[in-house]
Design an enzyme around this catalytic site. Sequence first.
Site, PDB file in Angstrom:
ATOM      1  CG  HIS A 239      37.580  47.750  44.573  1.00  0.00           C
ATOM      2  ND1 HIS A 239      37.301  48.415  45.749  1.00  0.00           N
ATOM      3  CD2 HIS A 239      37.526  46.436  44.860  1.00  0.00           C
ATOM      4  CE1 HIS A 239      37.080  47.518  46.696  1.00  0.00           C
ATOM      5  NE2 HIS A 239      37.203  46.310  46.181  1.00  0.00           N
TER       6      HIS A 239
ATOM      7  CG  HIS B 120      37.205  44.784  39.289  1.00  0.00           C
ATOM      8  ND1 HIS B 120      38.059  45.861  39.194  1.00  0.00           N
ATOM      9  CD2 HIS B 120      36.530  44.741  38.112  1.00  0.00           C
ATOM     10  CE1 HIS B 120      37.902  46.449  38.022  1.00  0.00           C
ATOM     11  NE2 HIS B 120      36.990  45.794  37.328  1.00  0.00           N
TER      12      HIS B 120
ATOM     13  CD  GLN C  62      35.197  43.015  33.325  1.00  0.00           C
ATOM     14  OE1 GLN C  62      34.144  43.171  32.723  1.00  0.00           O
ATOM     15  NE2 GLN C  62      36.322  43.562  32.922  1.00  0.00           N
TER      16      GLN C  62
ATOM     17  CG  HIS D 165      39.897  51.257  46.613  1.00  0.00           C
ATOM     18  ND1 HIS D 165      38.820  51.309  45.753  1.00  0.00           N
ATOM     19  CD2 HIS D 165      40.888  51.982  46.023  1.00  0.00           C
ATOM     20  CE1 HIS D 165      39.142  52.045  44.696  1.00  0.00           C
ATOM     21  NE2 HIS D 165      40.385  52.461  44.831  1.00  0.00           N
TER      22      HIS D 165
ATOM     23  CB  CYS E  94      34.419  50.687  48.270  1.00  0.00           C
ATOM     24  SG  CYS E  94      36.205  50.904  48.053  1.00  0.00           S
TER      25      CYS E  94
ATOM     26  CG  ASN F 213      41.027  43.226  31.641  1.00  0.00           C
ATOM     27  OD1 ASN F 213      41.535  42.220  31.172  1.00  0.00           O
ATOM     28  ND2 ASN F 213      39.882  43.720  31.204  1.00  0.00           N
TER      29      ASN F 213
ATOM     30  CB  CYS G  81      35.632  52.946  44.736  1.00  0.00           C
ATOM     31  SG  CYS G  81      35.757  51.238  44.164  1.00  0.00           S
TER      32      CYS G  81
HETATM   33 ZN   LIG Z   1      36.985  50.427  45.936  1.00  0.00          ZN
END
Ligand SMILES: [Zn+2]
Length: 380
Positions: free
Chosen positions: A196, A198, A200, A145, A74, A185, A71
Amino acid sequence: MRRSTARLADGREIIYFDLDSSRPQPRLDDPRDLGPISTASEIRYDALLDEWVAIASHRQGRTHLPPTDECPLCPSRNGRQTEVPSQDYDVVVFENRFPSFATRLDGAEQPAGTSVPSPVAVEDEIFARGPGLGRCEVVCFTSDHDSPLSKLPPEHVRLVVDAWADRTLELSELPHVEQIFCFENRGEEIGVTLSHPHGQIYAYPFVTPRTRRMLESARRHRERTWRNLFADVLAGEVADGARIVLSTEHWVAFVPSAARWPVEVHLYPRRQVPDLPALTPDERDDFARLYLDVLRRMDDLYGLPLPYISAWHQSPVRVDRDLSYLHLEVFSVKRAAHKLKYLAGSESGMGVFINDVTPEQIAASLRGQSASSLPGQSPS
Ligand SMILES: [Zn+2]
């Protein structure tokens, strides 16, 4: 909150937001050997719809669903270098390596006031094009994660709100940037390429079509009534009550009267503010608690983590700040535990949404009432 900024090996900016300023300083160098970013993003004008389309062909090569041990979001640990050089972080934001919009085109910084044609200055040309100026950033909500945003404690979500507000203020200063869009999203069904947790941030070189339409409606409403349209929508929902999901001291969450999606919730502050930076500390804390509650109710709907899109509507940077009303729209394509709503003929071809459940049913389900009215219970 502690804020630290640095540059990644290819020159992209990275900003750490730490809850606890006593934790070790984040690592500010990036030991990787990265080639320069190549962006060839362009915007093209659709004269029929009076909209801009971004053409970003370099994005085809971006990372797609890597295994967890590869990932890139991470922290860098045990000799493995990721996009985040530090061993740990609370919230971190960095420029996307595969941006749809960038201020640094072809590796060269785009200075303010250069002769690049301003995209909004060519609106009378049918085939107008311009460089995809702007910025795209990635916001990692947590270094864990496996912890979605909906599982974070309220003070951590508050830190995410502070990071959004910080980025909104700073990106508003960039030349050519007209609107800042913070969004998340979640779920492979939405097309997420990294699992992960997250979100934007897009800094667009134009005011987006949906925002323009909303503001045109708000302008007509003000000319007729001298009132704010968004505030009147909120007041109408509160007075009716049938579609309210939750309300708190500073926020109200409701299913809109004309909901397009099988699950859709709008979150409005009770006070008209143009954007996230304008929220008070109390409003930010209150939002964090309300948002977590809404997300958990959405996950409980089908007993599965719900894929969703969460979209902040903020005022344009330069225009109509008095008309705008900050709000968040959260919606899902999932119409039953194992059924997705597809944007098919009517939606994609004509822009007319057909919703299979009533907004009042969705609101009742999210309030935890009448489980028999769960969306998608009828066979279809
Ligand atoms: Zn991750």
